[in-house]
Design a protein around this motif. Structure first.
Motif, PDB file in Angstrom:
ATOM      1  N   GLN A 142       2.198  11.324   0.067  1.00 45.72           N
ATOM      2  CA  GLN A 142       1.083  10.388   0.111  1.00 45.72           C
ATOM      3  C   GLN A 142       1.233   9.424   1.286  1.00 45.72           C
ATOM      4  O   GLN A 142       0.285   9.193   2.036  1.00 45.72           O
ATOM      5  CB  GLN A 142       1.003   9.567  -1.178  1.00 45.72           C
ATOM      6  CG  GLN A 142       0.533  10.312  -2.391  1.00 45.72           C
ATOM      7  CD  GLN A 142       0.615   9.427  -3.615  1.00 45.72           C
ATOM      8  OE1 GLN A 142       1.679   8.903  -3.945  1.00 45.72           O
ATOM      9  NE2 GLN A 142      -0.514   9.246  -4.294  1.00 45.72           N
ATOM     10  N   ILE A 143       2.411   8.866   1.433  1.00 47.54           N
ATOM     11  CA  ILE A 143       2.628   7.879   2.484  1.00 47.54           C
ATOM     12  C   ILE A 143       2.514   8.515   3.863  1.00 47.54           C
ATOM     13  O   ILE A 143       1.889   7.955   4.768  1.00 47.54           O
ATOM     14  CB  ILE A 143       3.975   7.152   2.282  1.00 47.54           C
ATOM     15  CG1 ILE A 143       3.875   6.265   1.033  1.00 47.54           C
ATOM     16  CG2 ILE A 143       4.353   6.328   3.523  1.00 47.54           C
ATOM     17  CD1 ILE A 143       5.170   5.620   0.609  1.00 47.54           C
ATOM     18  N   ARG A 144       3.053   9.695   4.051  1.00 44.44           N
ATOM     19  CA  ARG A 144       2.914  10.387   5.342  1.00 44.44           C
ATOM     20  C   ARG A 144       1.429  10.622   5.659  1.00 44.44           C
ATOM     21  O   ARG A 144       0.995  10.445   6.801  1.00 44.44           O
ATOM     22  CB  ARG A 144       3.671  11.710   5.331  1.00 44.44           C
ATOM     23  CG  ARG A 144       5.156  11.524   5.374  1.00 44.44           C
ATOM     24  CD  ARG A 144       5.918  12.826   5.549  1.00 44.44           C
ATOM     25  NE  ARG A 144       7.326  12.576   5.445  1.00 44.44           N
ATOM     26  CZ  ARG A 144       8.067  11.928   6.337  1.00 44.44           C
ATOM     27  NH1 ARG A 144       7.505  11.457   7.414  1.00 44.44           N
ATOM     28  NH2 ARG A 144       9.351  11.743   6.161  1.00 44.44           N
ATOM     29  N   TYR A 145       0.675  11.010   4.655  1.00 47.82           N
ATOM     30  CA  TYR A 145      -0.759  11.231   4.853  1.00 47.82           C
ATOM     31  C   TYR A 145      -1.461   9.932   5.220  1.00 47.82           C
ATOM     32  O   TYR A 145      -2.270   9.885   6.152  1.00 47.82           O
ATOM     33  CB  TYR A 145      -1.365  11.831   3.580  1.00 47.82           C
ATOM     34  CG  TYR A 145      -2.836  12.135   3.695  1.00 47.82           C
ATOM     35  CD1 TYR A 145      -3.282  13.146   4.524  1.00 47.82           C
ATOM     36  CD2 TYR A 145      -3.779  11.427   2.962  1.00 47.82           C
ATOM     37  CE1 TYR A 145      -4.636  13.439   4.636  1.00 47.82           C
ATOM     38  CE2 TYR A 145      -5.124  11.707   3.059  1.00 47.82           C
ATOM     39  CZ  TYR A 145      -5.548  12.728   3.899  1.00 47.82           C
ATOM     40  OH  TYR A 145      -6.885  13.016   4.005  1.00 47.82           O
ATOM     41  N   LEU A 146      -1.140   8.872   4.508  1.00 52.62           N
ATOM     42  CA  LEU A 146      -1.792   7.586   4.781  1.00 52.62           C
ATOM     43  C   LEU A 146      -1.443   7.063   6.167  1.00 52.62           C
ATOM     44  O   LEU A 146      -2.302   6.505   6.856  1.00 52.62           O
ATOM     45  CB  LEU A 146      -1.435   6.578   3.689  1.00 52.62           C
ATOM     46  CG  LEU A 146      -1.986   6.939   2.305  1.00 52.62           C
ATOM     47  CD1 LEU A 146      -1.419   6.004   1.246  1.00 52.62           C
ATOM     48  CD2 LEU A 146      -3.501   6.937   2.291  1.00 52.62           C
ATOM     49  N   VAL A 147      -0.204   7.261   6.598  1.00 52.54           N
ATOM     50  CA  VAL A 147       0.169   6.866   7.957  1.00 52.54           C
ATOM     51  C   VAL A 147      -0.650   7.660   8.966  1.00 52.54           C
ATOM     52  O   VAL A 147      -1.145   7.106   9.953  1.00 52.54           O
ATOM     53  CB  VAL A 147       1.688   7.037   8.189  1.00 52.54           C
ATOM     54  CG1 VAL A 147       2.045   6.941   9.673  1.00 52.54           C
ATOM     55  CG2 VAL A 147       2.474   6.003   7.389  1.00 52.54           C
ATOM     56  N   SER A 148      -0.841   8.951   8.709  1.00 53.80           N
ATOM     57  CA  SER A 148      -1.624   9.763   9.648  1.00 53.80           C
ATOM     58  C   SER A 148      -3.093   9.354   9.669  1.00 53.80           C
ATOM     59  O   SER A 148      -3.756   9.458  10.699  1.00 53.80           O
ATOM     60  CB  SER A 148      -1.503  11.251   9.309  1.00 53.80           C
ATOM     61  OG  SER A 148      -2.291  11.605   8.193  1.00 53.80           O
ATOM     62  N   GLN A 149      -3.602   8.870   8.559  1.00 55.99           N
ATOM     63  CA  GLN A 149      -5.016   8.526   8.457  1.00 55.99           C
ATOM     64  C   GLN A 149      -5.327   7.100   8.902  1.00 55.99           C
ATOM     65  O   GLN A 149      -6.364   6.840   9.496  1.00 55.99           O
ATOM     66  CB  GLN A 149      -5.507   8.711   7.015  1.00 55.99           C
ATOM     67  CG  GLN A 149      -5.448  10.144   6.533  1.00 55.99           C
ATOM     68  CD  GLN A 149      -6.366  11.042   7.326  1.00 55.99           C
ATOM     69  OE1 GLN A 149      -7.543  10.763   7.480  1.00 55.99           O
ATOM     70  NE2 GLN A 149      -5.825  12.125   7.855  1.00 55.99           N
ATOM     71  N   TYR A 150      -4.437   6.168   8.575  1.00 54.41           N
ATOM     72  CA  TYR A 150      -4.719   4.749   8.793  1.00 54.41           C
ATOM     73  C   TYR A 150      -3.755   4.063   9.757  1.00 54.41           C
ATOM     74  O   TYR A 150      -3.977   2.906  10.109  1.00 54.41           O
ATOM     75  CB  TYR A 150      -4.692   4.001   7.454  1.00 54.41           C
ATOM     76  CG  TYR A 150      -5.757   4.459   6.497  1.00 54.41           C
ATOM     77  CD1 TYR A 150      -7.089   4.148   6.720  1.00 54.41           C
ATOM     78  CD2 TYR A 150      -5.434   5.207   5.376  1.00 54.41           C
ATOM     79  CE1 TYR A 150      -8.078   4.562   5.835  1.00 54.41           C
ATOM     80  CE2 TYR A 150      -6.424   5.627   4.490  1.00 54.41           C
ATOM     81  CZ  TYR A 150      -7.726   5.296   4.732  1.00 54.41           C
ATOM     82  OH  TYR A 150      -8.706   5.711   3.853  1.00 54.41           O
TER      83      TYR A 150
END
Length: 112
Positions: A85-93
């Protein structure tokens, strides 16, 4: 149809930031469920973009299918754990916004 880019290819800087934020979240005892909605919001943008670029012209069936697929992929990502989740959020935001969100969630959790 939709690909929410759930397995991001992070830059070395973002990868290091994600590792640091994952460690923070684990130490803070964050519940992955607290990030579910944020992941779904990011994934929903992909569905909206698909609907807008497809020329579906308000085709409710197409639009619903796009959002359903983005939601399914987001749910899979949410079920894959806090680190993903955190890796995805870093990539998105970006790392800065993700860190701010995690710190806000940690404060709410600590107050509860």
């Amino acid at each position: 149809m939709i690909d929410i880019e759930a397995d991001p290819d992070l830059t070395p800087e973002d990868d290091a930031a994600a590792d640091r934020l994952i460690a923070f979240a684990e130490v803070a005892g964050l519940d992955p469920a607290n990030l579910d909605e944020w992941v779904h919001d990011a994934a929903s943008r992909y569905a909206s973009d698909e609907c807008n670029s497809s020329g579906s012209d308000g085709d409710d069936e197409f639009d619903d299918a796009a959002h359903d697929e983005a939601g399914r992929q987001a749910a899979d990502l949410n079920n894959s754990g806090l680190g993903n989740q955190i890796r995805y959020l870093v990539s998105q935001y970006g790392a800065k916004d993700t860190e701010a969100k995690l710190r806000a969630v940690a404060q709410v959790d600590a107050a509860a």
